[in-house]
Write an enzyme that holds these catalytic residues in place. Structure first.
Site, mmCIF file in Angstrom:
data_model
loop_
_atom_site.group_PDB
_atom_site.id
_atom_site.type_symbol
_atom_site.label_atom_id
_atom_site.label_comp_id
_atom_site.label_asym_id
_atom_site.label_seq_id
_atom_site.Cartn_x
_atom_site.Cartn_y
_atom_site.Cartn_z
ATOM 1 N N LYS A 101 0.835 -1.200 0.000
ATOM 2 C CA LYS A 101 0.000 0.000 0.000
ATOM 3 C C LYS A 101 0.866 1.243 0.000
ATOM 4 O O LYS A 101 1.728 1.394 0.838
ATOM 5 C CB LYS A 101 -0.870 0.022 1.259
ATOM 6 N N GLY A 102 0.624 2.130 -0.945
ATOM 7 C CA GLY A 102 1.228 3.456 -0.865
ATOM 8 C C GLY A 102 0.263 4.280 -0.051
ATOM 9 O O GLY A 102 -0.816 4.587 -0.507
ATOM 10 N N CYS A 103 0.618 4.584 1.194
ATOM 11 C CA CYS A 103 -0.332 5.299 2.043
ATOM 12 C C CYS A 103 -0.619 6.687 1.478
ATOM 13 O O CYS A 103 0.277 7.340 0.996
ATOM 14 C CB CYS A 103 0.212 5.425 3.453
ATOM 15 N N VAL A 104 -1.871 7.118 1.591
ATOM 16 C CA VAL A 104 -2.210 8.474 1.145
ATOM 17 C C VAL A 104 -2.001 9.472 2.267
ATOM 18 O O VAL A 104 -1.734 9.100 3.378
ATOM 19 C CB VAL A 104 -3.654 8.591 0.648
ATOM 20 N N LEU B 157 7.019 7.248 1.364
ATOM 21 C CA LEU B 157 5.712 7.324 2.009
ATOM 22 C C LEU B 157 5.689 6.353 3.194
ATOM 23 O O LEU B 157 6.402 5.372 3.145
ATOM 24 C CB LEU B 157 4.618 6.954 1.004
#
Lengths: 104, 415
Positions: A101-104, B157
């Site tokens: 997951k690329g966190c938002v 990220l």
């Protein structure tokens, strides 16, 4: 979710081709998945792939590149050499997992 | 008498302490907040001060002014938590016993984690904007900037306020245009993601906003090092990007004491249940705000909405009842785009940011589209933050996200 036939088997995948049912994966399938993106698996490739599979069993989500490097102990530079360009995506694709997951 | 210890007096810790003090009887519950200093910063201003949108005197206030009477505020460095012994050890030797613990010490930029980032050019031609000192140094650097290559770079990220780097380049475009320097400047946006943003619809819409401003995006860039002498950043796959002025978002990590206490993941974030913020390892520990591993934005709005859910659940827990409230991952972020306009994003765990209208009580705001109303909303929010949000007063914004007004795109399944 679409299905596709890989190595003569019906496999559930998402729009980008990542497996949606990790239990459909085995090492033979990994060879085919790797070949699909132009990678021939060597012993060095199997180390992070086995780490991803083992980590997924406990964490229930795909390890990030940082986790493979800090917890799995494989330097990021080596991961870029083994899986050129996009190691996080390529590793998880071959390991039959969703991309991290690329966190938002 | 039971004790609730809250580590961190920022947005989440302050809100949780104030709201719970109103709800838990003083004769039954002692509430203690621990922080290392008395500075409470309005963090969105870290982005605005360099461009003169906010003044530096508007950024910082005393923490104690926002912590209600009946709550103890202790100043001290946290050494470690002993979760088995239910104790917090401070660096000066003080020990605090707790029945319940809230970890709300946030996330911190760590330039020391990337080789070469902290060198002689740090805060001269290599900048961050996520700290008070970084903000002031960048304001000076922008004032003295005479054109060249301005590179905005994200290390990895998740980061605090993931839209801030996008805002930075759009505000820089406007700022440099007004100064007559835009034609002499190349603005480059360097990201480890494969586009402008993580989620497909927002990435497409925000990508348009960058391209129409002539801002170049360099995707999939995983930084290996900063070479301050050659003025380039290098990636693991051996790309080099030259800069005259580099504005970087260093690796963001949770507090080191979290790792020392065995409570963190590989980035020192506390693994929690994403609907209750309860630690997956210890049921009497919760993590609120940026310091948890919630799979959503590290943003003030998430801290706000999740604290509201946490307070309801904690009151049930205190009364010996099961927790029945569930946080949906709701985030609500203004994106300043320059020329006195802004966009608005509204999303949760299940629904990515979409276009449409946001049902704000004083009138609809447009989602993922520039408008002056959104910009005024953002400017007004500083007053709301100090006067309504931190004191724990009710906000006319529901914690749960609403689908009302959102344009659903059928082909855009979750990223």
């Amino acid at each position: 979710m679409p299905t596709t036939t890989i190595a003569g088997r019906q496999i559930d995948v998402d729009a980008e081709g990542f497996l949606t049912k990790p239990e459909q994966w085995d090492e033979e399938l990994a060879q085919t998945l790797a070949a699909n993106i132009g990678i021939t698996l060597t012993d060095a490739h199997w180390v992070p792939i086995h780490f991803l599979r083992k980590d997924f069993e406990t964490q229930k989500e795909t390890a990030t590149l940082r986790r493979v490097s800090t917890v799995g102990g494989i330097p990021v530079k080596d991961l870029f050499a083994l899986f050129p360009g996009k190691p996080a995506k390529k590793m998880s694709y071959i390991a039959g997992l969703q991309k991290p997951k690329g966190c938002v | 008498m039971r004790t609730l210890v809250i580590l961190g007096g920022g947005t989440a810790g302050t809100m949780a302490a104030n709201k719970l003090r109103d709800r838990l009887a003083a004769e039954d519950w002692r509430i203690v907040v621990v922080d290392k200093d008395d500075n409470h910063d309005y963090q969105p201003a870290y982005l605005f001060v360099p461009f003169g949108i906010n003044k530096s005197k508007h950024v910082r206030r005393s923490r104690h002014a926002f912590i209600d009477d009946g709550i103890e505020l202790l100043m001290g460095e946290i050494d470690r938590v002993d979760p088995e012994g239910k104790q917090v050890h401070l660096a000066d030797g003080r020990e605090l016993d707790y029945d319940y613990l809230v970890i709300a010490t946030g996330t911190t930029p760590r330039p020391d984690q990337t080789p070469g980032m902290l060198g002689p050019e740090w805060r001269k031609s290599v900048h961050d904007f996520y700290t008070y000192e970084g903000m002031l140094a960048l304001k000076k650097a922008l004032k003295e900037f005479r054109g060249g290559r301005l590179v905005m770079h994200i290390t990895e990220l998740p980061i605090k306020c993931p839209v801030a780097p996008l805002e930075f380049v759009m505000l820089a475009d406007d700022y440099l245009t007004k100064k007559g320097l835009r034609k002499a400047t190349e603005i480059v946006y360097v990201t480890p993601l494969d586009g402008a943003f993580t989620k497909p619809v927002a990435s497409r819409e925000l990508g348009h906003h960058l391209s129409k401003r002539g801002i170049k995006v360099e995707p999939d860039f995983m930084i290996e090092s900063v070479d301050q002498e050659a003025k380039v950043i290098r990636s693991y796959d051996e790309r080099e990007i030259a800069f005259d002025l580099l504005v970087t978002v260093p690796l963001n990590m949770g507090a080191d004491y979290v790792a020392r206490s065995g409570l963190g993941d590989e980035l020192n974030y506390v693994p929690v249940d994403k609907h209750t913020n309860q630690s997956t390892a210890y049921p009497n520990i919760f993590a609120l705000g940026d310091g948890s591993n919630l799979p959503t934005s590290k943003a003030g709005s998430v801290a706000h909405f999740s604290v509201e859910v946490f307070v309801e659940n904690f009151c049930q827990l205190a009364a010996g009842q099961p927790m029945t409230h569930s946080f949906d991952g709701h985030a609500n972020c203004f994106v300043e785009s320059g020329k006195n306009k802004a966009l608005l994003l509204d999303f949760n765990y299940e629904t990515e940011p979409l276009t449409g209208h946001f049902p704000f009580p004083v009138g609809p705001m447009s989602l993922l589209k520039e408008s002056r109303t959104n910009h005024l909303g953002k400017l007004a929010f500083r007053h709301v933050y100090w006067n309504v949000l931190l004191p724990g007063r009710p906000m006319p914004l529901p914690a749960e996200m609403s689908m009302f007004g959102k344009n659903v795109e059928t082909e855009s399944a979750h990223a």
